[in-house]
Design an enzyme around this catalytic site. Sequence first.
Site, PDB file in Angstrom:
ATOM      1  N   SER A   1      43.565  43.804 -18.440  1.00  0.00           N
ATOM      2  CA  SER A   1      43.660  43.741 -19.909  1.00  0.00           C
ATOM      3  C   SER A   1      45.022  44.283 -20.321  1.00  0.00           C
ATOM      4  CB  SER A   1      42.565  44.621 -20.523  1.00  0.00           C
ATOM      5  OG  SER A   1      42.830  44.838 -21.897  1.00  0.00           O
TER       6      SER A   1
ATOM      7  N   TYR B   1      38.382  52.631 -20.285  1.00  0.00           N
ATOM      8  CA  TYR B   1      38.646  51.194 -20.082  1.00  0.00           C
ATOM      9  C   TYR B   1      40.101  50.971 -19.680  1.00  0.00           C
ATOM     10  CZ  TYR B   1      38.655  46.172 -21.237  1.00  0.00           C
ATOM     11  OH  TYR B   1      38.768  44.801 -21.191  1.00  0.00           O
TER      12      TYR B   1
ATOM     13  N   LYS C   1      41.537  49.439 -16.162  1.00  0.00           N
ATOM     14  CA  LYS C   1      42.338  48.213 -16.116  1.00  0.00           C
ATOM     15  C   LYS C   1      43.735  48.465 -15.546  1.00  0.00           C
ATOM     16  CE  LYS C   1      39.236  45.355 -17.742  1.00  0.00           C
ATOM     17  NZ  LYS C   1      38.655  44.323 -16.857  1.00  0.00           N
TER      18      LYS C   1
HETATM   19  P1  NAP Z   1      31.405  39.746 -21.958  1.00  0.00           P
HETATM   20  O1  NAP Z   1      31.338  38.557 -22.857  1.00  0.00           O
HETATM   21  O2  NAP Z   1      30.799  41.027 -22.404  1.00  0.00           O
HETATM   22  O3  NAP Z   1      30.762  39.328 -20.531  1.00  0.00           O
HETATM   23  C1  NAP Z   1      30.714  40.262 -19.509  1.00  0.00           C
HETATM   24  C2  NAP Z   1      30.208  39.617 -18.232  1.00  0.00           C
HETATM   25  O4  NAP Z   1      30.209  40.639 -17.213  1.00  0.00           O
HETATM   26  C3  NAP Z   1      28.789  39.100 -18.367  1.00  0.00           C
HETATM   27  O5  NAP Z   1      28.671  37.900 -17.642  1.00  0.00           O
HETATM   28  C4  NAP Z   1      27.965  40.203 -17.704  1.00  0.00           C
HETATM   29  O6  NAP Z   1      26.785  39.733 -17.085  1.00  0.00           O
HETATM   30  C5  NAP Z   1      28.911  40.675 -16.607  1.00  0.00           C
HETATM   31  N1  NAP Z   1      28.576  42.003 -16.142  1.00  0.00           N
HETATM   32  C6  NAP Z   1      28.409  43.137 -16.862  1.00  0.00           C
HETATM   33  N2  NAP Z   1      28.062  44.155 -16.060  1.00  0.00           N
HETATM   34  C7  NAP Z   1      28.018  43.654 -14.786  1.00  0.00           C
HETATM   35  C8  NAP Z   1      27.744  44.207 -13.519  1.00  0.00           C
HETATM   36  N3  NAP Z   1      27.445  45.511 -13.385  1.00  0.00           N
HETATM   37  N4  NAP Z   1      27.787  43.398 -12.422  1.00  0.00           N
HETATM   38  C9  NAP Z   1      28.076  42.076 -12.562  1.00  0.00           C
HETATM   39  N5  NAP Z   1      28.351  41.498 -13.736  1.00  0.00           N
HETATM   40  C10 NAP Z   1      28.328  42.276 -14.838  1.00  0.00           C
HETATM   41  O7  NAP Z   1      32.895  40.096 -21.569  1.00  0.00           O
HETATM   42  P2  NAP Z   1      34.236  39.207 -21.659  1.00  0.00           P
HETATM   43  O8  NAP Z   1      34.860  39.468 -22.954  1.00  0.00           O
HETATM   44  O9  NAP Z   1      33.944  37.828 -21.221  1.00  0.00           O
HETATM   45  O10 NAP Z   1      35.132  39.954 -20.567  1.00  0.00           O
HETATM   46  C11 NAP Z   1      35.303  39.452 -19.250  1.00  0.00           C
HETATM   47  C12 NAP Z   1      36.437  40.242 -18.585  1.00  0.00           C
HETATM   48  O11 NAP Z   1      37.625  40.098 -19.345  1.00  0.00           O
HETATM   49  C13 NAP Z   1      36.175  41.742 -18.489  1.00  0.00           C
HETATM   50  O12 NAP Z   1      36.694  42.259 -17.295  1.00  0.00           O
HETATM   51  C14 NAP Z   1      36.942  42.289 -19.663  1.00  0.00           C
HETATM   52  O13 NAP Z   1      37.287  43.635 -19.483  1.00  0.00           O
HETATM   53  C15 NAP Z   1      38.139  41.377 -19.660  1.00  0.00           C
HETATM   54  N6  NAP Z   1      38.852  41.320 -20.925  1.00  0.00           N
HETATM   55  C16 NAP Z   1      38.241  40.862 -22.049  1.00  0.00           C
HETATM   56  C17 NAP Z   1      38.956  40.834 -23.238  1.00  0.00           C
HETATM   57  C18 NAP Z   1      38.349  40.325 -24.517  1.00  0.00           C
HETATM   58  O14 NAP Z   1      39.025  40.445 -25.565  1.00  0.00           O
HETATM   59  N7  NAP Z   1      37.148  39.771 -24.531  1.00  0.00           N
HETATM   60  C19 NAP Z   1      40.273  41.270 -23.269  1.00  0.00           C
HETATM   61  C20 NAP Z   1      40.866  41.735 -22.103  1.00  0.00           C
HETATM   62  C21 NAP Z   1      40.146  41.738 -20.929  1.00  0.00           C
HETATM   63  P3  NAP Z   1      25.308  40.138 -17.659  1.00  0.00           P
HETATM   64  O15 NAP Z   1      25.190  39.484 -18.996  1.00  0.00           O
HETATM   65  O16 NAP Z   1      24.387  39.600 -16.639  1.00  0.00           O
HETATM   66  O17 NAP Z   1      25.298  41.636 -17.764  1.00  0.00           O
END
Ligand code: NAP
Length: 250
Positions: A146, A159, A163
């Site tokens: 991130s 967080y 990251k």
């Molecule tokens: P999200 O919509 O909250 O989805 C999170 C995913 O991670 C879900 O599929 C969830 O599965 C899975 N997960 C959670 N805990 C887990 C565990 N213990 N073992 C395996 N899977 C697990 O998040 P997102 O926004 O798509 O983010 C995805 C990645 O991008 C993350 O690493 C996040 O830090 C990064 N990121 C996101 C943003 C943003 O703005 N959204 C920005 C920078 C980086 P379940 O539903 O089964 O729990």
Amino acid sequence: MTSPSSSPSEIAVVTGASRGIGKEIALSLAKAGLEVVVNYSNSSEEAEKVVTEIISTGGKAYKVQANISKEKEAEDLIKTVLERSKRIDVLVNNAGITRDGLIMRMKTTDWQSVIDLNLSGVFHCTRAVSRTMIKQKKGRIINITSVVGLMGNAGQANYSASKAGVVGLTKSCAKEFASRGITVNAVAPGFIATDMTKDLAAEEILNAIPLRKFGTPNQVASLVRFLAMDSGAEYITGQVIQIDGGMVMS
Ligand code: NAP
């Protein structure tokens, strides 16, 4: 690396692929011809829907439950994939959570759970695939970090530390694996519209984004697909590629 019609398929494992960015990465890699392993922790139904969507459009996928913050579950995930699919060509370490709070009041459990998943989860899965990818003399690992890991963020010490750790882990693994035909890169999104960001105060954030909008999971997936499959990406390793609407310009 592969074309949609090639057989047997190359195999991609995407952690946290039931929702958000991981789901779009899974759909995108499947569309490009890879067989995709949809990992999830709790959202079995959502993961099943991702698998169904892939199969209904002619792709190949199956789901595997594993809480990848747990060493044994992450190792079992990779073992299950290797038993079933015999190889792993692409690992996308995407699963991540936030547990925000000012550091003065941050609970140790909130610190630990974020580090356990966002950083140790990447370590668990990377170590588990490393022997196979080394034997194959081929592999691409993409870690979702991130911009917060690069610039810090008040209220996200856990967080941003996790990251930033992923950045160091990515570069170290890239150096260890470079002679083995394996590339390791990180993708650093800014604000992407998913469940993770749905409760954030949009206006204040938009002021910090030169392109004045949130990104989409699809845009991140497209960058990941490039790193996972494009022949040009064969010569890219150890990099952190930002996709953030211009938020962080270094
Ligand atoms: P999200 O919509 O909250 O989805 C999170 C995913 O991670 C879900 O599929 C969830 O599965 C899975 N997960 C959670 N805990 C887990 C565990 N213990 N073992 C395996 N899977 C697990 O998040 P997102 O926004 O798509 O983010 C995805 C990645 O991008 C993350 O690493 C996040 O830090 C990064 N990121 C996101 C943003 C943003 O703005 N959204 C920005 C920078 C980086 P379940 O539903 O089964 O729990």
